[in-house]
Design a protein around this motif. Structure first.
Motif, PDB file in Angstrom:
ATOM      1  N   SER A  22     -12.839  -5.418  -5.542  1.00  0.00           N
ATOM      2  CA  SER A  22     -11.930  -5.904  -5.354  1.00  0.00           C
ATOM      3  C   SER A  22     -10.527  -5.093  -5.837  1.00  0.00           C
ATOM      4  CB  SER A  22     -11.573  -7.628  -5.674  1.00  0.00           C
ATOM      5  OG  SER A  22     -10.601  -8.000  -5.602  1.00  0.00           O
ATOM      6  N   GLY A  23     -10.376  -4.426  -6.504  1.00  0.00           N
ATOM      7  CA  GLY A  23      -9.334  -3.794  -7.613  1.00  0.00           C
ATOM      8  C   GLY A  23      -9.060  -2.537  -6.518  1.00  0.00           C
ATOM      9  N   LEU A  24     -10.961  -1.853  -6.436  1.00  0.00           N
ATOM     10  CA  LEU A  24     -10.539  -0.340  -5.575  1.00  0.00           C
ATOM     11  C   LEU A  24     -10.234  -0.669  -3.941  1.00  0.00           C
ATOM     12  CD1 LEU A  24     -11.031   2.121  -6.600  1.00  0.00           C
ATOM     13  CD2 LEU A  24     -13.519   1.652  -4.866  1.00  0.00           C
ATOM     14  N   ALA A  25     -10.581  -1.997  -3.436  1.00  0.00           N
ATOM     15  CA  ALA A  25      -9.883  -2.188  -1.913  1.00  0.00           C
ATOM     16  C   ALA A  25      -8.544  -2.402  -1.855  1.00  0.00           C
ATOM     17  CB  ALA A  25     -10.559  -3.238  -1.281  1.00  0.00           C
ATOM     18  N   THR A  26      -7.908  -3.390  -2.154  1.00  0.00           N
ATOM     19  CA  THR A  26      -6.705  -3.165  -2.880  1.00  0.00           C
ATOM     20  C   THR A  26      -5.717  -1.942  -2.703  1.00  0.00           C
ATOM     21  OG1 THR A  26      -6.404  -5.362  -3.585  1.00  0.00           O
ATOM     22  CG2 THR A  26      -4.686  -4.417  -3.822  1.00  0.00           C
ATOM     23  N   THR A  27      -6.624  -0.600  -3.916  1.00  0.00           N
ATOM     24  CA  THR A  27      -5.559   0.573  -4.175  1.00  0.00           C
ATOM     25  C   THR A  27      -5.814   0.973  -2.025  1.00  0.00           C
ATOM     26  OG1 THR A  27      -6.106   0.134  -6.111  1.00  0.00           O
ATOM     27  CG2 THR A  27      -5.497   2.268  -5.291  1.00  0.00           C
ATOM     28  N   SER A  29      -6.172   0.251  -0.241  1.00  0.00           N
ATOM     29  CA  SER A  29      -5.267  -0.411   1.030  1.00  0.00           C
ATOM     30  C   SER A  29      -3.740   0.039   1.025  1.00  0.00           C
ATOM     31  CB  SER A  29      -5.369  -2.351   1.430  1.00  0.00           C
ATOM     32  OG  SER A  29      -4.332  -2.644   2.245  1.00  0.00           O
ATOM     33  N   GLU A  30      -3.292  -0.088  -0.360  1.00  0.00           N
ATOM     34  CA  GLU A  30      -2.165   0.739  -1.119  1.00  0.00           C
ATOM     35  C   GLU A  30      -1.788   2.211  -0.358  1.00  0.00           C
ATOM     36  OE1 GLU A  30      -1.006  -0.270  -4.230  1.00  0.00           O
ATOM     37  OE2 GLU A  30      -0.947  -2.141  -4.344  1.00  0.00           O
ATOM     38  N   ILE A  31      -3.290   2.865  -0.377  1.00  0.00           N
ATOM     39  CA  ILE A  31      -2.239   4.473  -0.180  1.00  0.00           C
ATOM     40  C   ILE A  31      -2.833   4.547   1.298  1.00  0.00           C
ATOM     41  CG2 ILE A  31      -3.953   6.672   0.013  1.00  0.00           C
ATOM     42  CD1 ILE A  31      -4.972   5.649  -2.651  1.00  0.00           C
ATOM     43  N   SER A  32      -2.890   3.578   1.970  1.00  0.00           N
ATOM     44  CA  SER A  32      -3.716   3.957   3.297  1.00  0.00           C
ATOM     45  C   SER A  32      -2.218   3.340   4.132  1.00  0.00           C
ATOM     46  CB  SER A  32      -5.031   3.277   4.237  1.00  0.00           C
ATOM     47  OG  SER A  32      -4.467   2.090   3.923  1.00  0.00           O
ATOM     48  N   THR A  33      -1.479   2.054   3.985  1.00  0.00           N
ATOM     49  CA  THR A  33      -0.664   1.851   4.725  1.00  0.00           C
ATOM     50  C   THR A  33       0.744   2.278   3.385  1.00  0.00           C
ATOM     51  OG1 THR A  33      -0.551  -0.211   2.714  1.00  0.00           O
ATOM     52  CG2 THR A  33      -1.776  -0.702   5.341  1.00  0.00           C
ATOM     53  N   GLY A  34       0.262   2.776   2.802  1.00  0.00           N
ATOM     54  CA  GLY A  34       1.696   2.964   2.220  1.00  0.00           C
ATOM     55  C   GLY A  34       2.475   1.738   1.237  1.00  0.00           C
ATOM     56  N   LYS A  35       2.230   0.249   1.357  1.00  0.00           N
ATOM     57  CA  LYS A  35       3.387  -0.853   0.664  1.00  0.00           C
ATOM     58  C   LYS A  35       1.635  -1.382  -0.156  1.00  0.00           C
ATOM     59  CE  LYS A  35       5.392  -1.456   5.060  1.00  0.00           C
ATOM     60  NZ  LYS A  35       5.540  -2.333   6.186  1.00  0.00           N
ATOM     61  N   ALA A  36       2.620  -1.971  -0.616  1.00  0.00           N
ATOM     62  CA  ALA A  36       2.174  -2.758  -1.942  1.00  0.00           C
ATOM     63  C   ALA A  36       2.387  -4.234  -1.788  1.00  0.00           C
ATOM     64  CB  ALA A  36       2.925  -2.892  -3.101  1.00  0.00           C
ATOM     65  N   VAL A  37       2.813  -4.612  -0.639  1.00  0.00           N
ATOM     66  CA  VAL A  37       3.546  -5.502  -0.032  1.00  0.00           C
ATOM     67  C   VAL A  37       3.193  -5.832   1.715  1.00  0.00           C
ATOM     68  CG1 VAL A  37       5.082  -7.987  -0.344  1.00  0.00           C
ATOM     69  CG2 VAL A  37       4.619  -6.533  -2.232  1.00  0.00           C
ATOM     70  N   ALA A 375      -3.684   7.321 -10.119  1.00  0.00           N
ATOM     71  CA  ALA A 375      -4.287   6.971 -11.336  1.00  0.00           C
ATOM     72  C   ALA A 375      -5.062   6.172 -10.934  1.00  0.00           C
ATOM     73  CB  ALA A 375      -3.437   7.307 -12.295  1.00  0.00           C
ATOM     74  N   ARG A 376      -4.566   4.815 -10.125  1.00  0.00           N
ATOM     75  CA  ARG A 376      -5.797   3.511 -10.489  1.00  0.00           C
ATOM     76  C   ARG A 376      -6.691   3.479  -9.435  1.00  0.00           C
ATOM     77  NH1 ARG A 376      -2.052   0.514  -9.375  1.00  0.00           N
ATOM     78  NH2 ARG A 376      -2.232   0.260  -7.031  1.00  0.00           N
ATOM     79  N   LEU A 377      -7.305   4.313  -8.579  1.00  0.00           N
ATOM     80  CA  LEU A 377      -7.732   4.604  -7.543  1.00  0.00           C
ATOM     81  C   LEU A 377      -9.277   5.741  -8.860  1.00  0.00           C
ATOM     82  CD1 LEU A 377      -9.527   5.028  -5.074  1.00  0.00           C
ATOM     83  CD2 LEU A 377      -8.511   7.253  -3.857  1.00  0.00           C
ATOM     84  N   GLN A 378      -8.298   7.105  -9.091  1.00  0.00           N
ATOM     85  CA  GLN A 378     -10.166   7.131 -10.359  1.00  0.00           C
ATOM     86  C   GLN A 378      -9.833   6.217 -11.152  1.00  0.00           C
ATOM     87  OE1 GLN A 378     -10.220  10.419  -9.697  1.00  0.00           O
ATOM     88  NE2 GLN A 378      -8.805  11.152  -7.948  1.00  0.00           N
ATOM     89  N   ALA A 379      -9.845   5.462 -11.989  1.00  0.00           N
ATOM     90  CA  ALA A 379     -10.065   4.802 -12.742  1.00  0.00           C
ATOM     91  C   ALA A 379     -10.952   3.693 -12.189  1.00  0.00           C
ATOM     92  CB  ALA A 379      -9.075   4.016 -13.875  1.00  0.00           C
ATOM     93  N   LEU A 380     -10.138   3.421 -11.235  1.00  0.00           N
ATOM     94  CA  LEU A 380     -11.296   1.715 -10.351  1.00  0.00           C
ATOM     95  C   LEU A 380     -12.734   2.810  -9.939  1.00  0.00           C
ATOM     96  CD1 LEU A 380      -8.435   0.323  -8.982  1.00  0.00           C
ATOM     97  CD2 LEU A 380     -10.406  -0.492 -10.585  1.00  0.00           C
TER      98      LEU A 380
END
Length: 406
Positions: A22-27, A29-37, A375-380
């Motif tokens: 789930s965290g990986l999917a969220t991250t 999404s942020e990378i692909s859209t550029g938005k956290a919200v 960084a979060r993507l690499q960790a996840l």
């Protein structure tokens, strides 16, 4: 205790892996859209605030267009006022020269008349997108949309910059009457003079002109056309000063008509003050039109009465006094437009910077921190690999129980 029915270790490993995915999917999404919200479900409060700010930015884009339009309109008016000032200054040179008696004042008056017509042309042409701020046709104050102010309760109010119109017209035509149609019809133009077509039942288009002296002023002009011939008579100060202004103006107009070349006869009706009768002398029907130009109606109305030709009823000294007044009027108008144009330009710059600030604020609220996301993507991804390995180990534990039965 080991059990082949309930593999607790596998359940824990599975839940952990689900959280990591789930965290990986969220991250991702942020990378692909550029938005956290990116939607309301990500953070409802922040998303709502950002959407309000985005709507304001869109509104400020429209305001920028409005300010650009307003600035262009005022710039045209300012340029016209400056040009009129220059022409009046040039005219002043002619008037000063006319103060000397040993000059040809008639020729100087010809130059003055030409400059007057040029000023009329400049004032008439000073429009942008149909709005003219110097010819007296627009409202006293023209509002330019300058801002949208949002209050703490969320209400929005439009704000404007008021630009005062400056009347630099020399005079205004009032009405237009045509001698056609039913015999006996009377048409009046601003009560300065009236036309009526004689009820003679024919098609000669004879007519009567009646002057109304109480509404005339020096510099006013009566303009007529008789077929293809143009007639013009300008009321002088001497006309107004006479005890029978209507009669004097009527006689002057009669002479102008007779000198126009039109095939008509003109008689002065002594029984009625200020009345002349026009009779068509040709075989063809004659169309007659008329207009009254009120010299005093414009901000530069005094310009119509300037006459430096002393031999033709002019007063060079009075002309010099009037031209000083007119130059001041034009200068004040140019200054007013320049001030308004500067204010609009300042507001346009502010709106541009404000829009940039709002966009930056929206970005702070909803944009993803790409360094952190990387960084979060690499960790996840590492956690995902370990989670899969842990789940694989947990799934193999029940196999170890078989060794107890061997």
């Amino acid at each position: 205790m080991s059990s082949i029915l309930t593999n607790t270790s596998a359940m824990v490993a599975l839940q952990t892996l689900k959280g990591i995915n789930s965290g990986l999917a969220t991250t991702q999404s942020e990378i692909s859209t550029g938005k956290a919200v990116g939607s309301a479900k990500d953070n409802a409060a922040v998303w709502a605030i950002s959407k309000v700010m985005e709507s304001d930015v869109k509104g400020f884009s429209g305001i920028s267009d409005s300010l650009a339009l307003g600035e262009s309109t005022v710039a045209v008016a300012r340029q016209a006022a400056e040009t009129v000032t220059d022409l009046l200054t040039e005219m002043k040179g002619k008037i000063v020269a006319a103060q000397e008696q040993n000059v040809d004042q008639a020729k100087l008056q010809t130059d003055v008349d030409a400059l007057r017509e040029q000023i009329k042309s400049v004032v008439a042409a000073a429009q942008f997108n149909g709005l003219n701020l110097v010819d007296g046709s627009s409202a006293a104050t023209v509002n330019v949309l300058s801002s949208l102010d949002r209050a703490s309760d969320g209400s929005v109010a439009a704000k404007h910059i008021g630009v005062a119109a400056q009347d630099l017209s020399v005079g205004g035509y009032v009405g237009a009457d045509v001698f056609t149609g039913t015999d006996g019809v009377t048409a009046t133009t601003d009560d300065a003079f009236s036309f009526s077509r004689d009820a003679n039942g024919g098609s000669d288009d004879d007519g009567t002109v009646v002057i109304v002296d109480t509404n005339l002023a020096a510099g006013d002009t009566i303009n007529m056309t008789l077929g293809d011939y143009a007639v013009s008579y300008t009321v002088t100060a001497e006309d107004i000063a006479s005890t029978t202004t209507a009669d004097v103006v009527a006689v002057g107009l009669k002479s102008a008509i007779e000198n126009s070349g039109a095939n008509v006869t003109v008689d002065y009706n002594i029984a009625n003050a200020g009345t002349i009768v026009i009779t068509n002398g040709g075989a063809d029907s004659l169309t007659i039109t008329g207009q009254y130009e009120n010299a005093g109606a414009g901000g530069l109305g005094l310009l119509s009465s300037i006459n430096v030709d002393a031999g033709n009823g002019g007063d060079p000294a009075l002309a010099l006094t009037n031209i000083e007044t007119l130059i001041q009027v034009a200068t004040d108008a140019a200054s007013a437009f320049g001030s308004a144009e500067g204010r609009i330009q300042t507001q346009a710059d502010f709106i541009s910077k404000l829009s940039d600030s709002l966009k930056a604020g929206i970005g702070t609220l909803v944009d993803a921190d790409m360094e952190e996301a990387s960084a979060r993507l690499q960790a996840l991804q590492t956690q995902q690999q370990l989670g899969i390995q842990a789940l694989s180990i947990a799934n193999q534990q029940p196999q170890n129980i078989l060794s107890l039965f061997r």
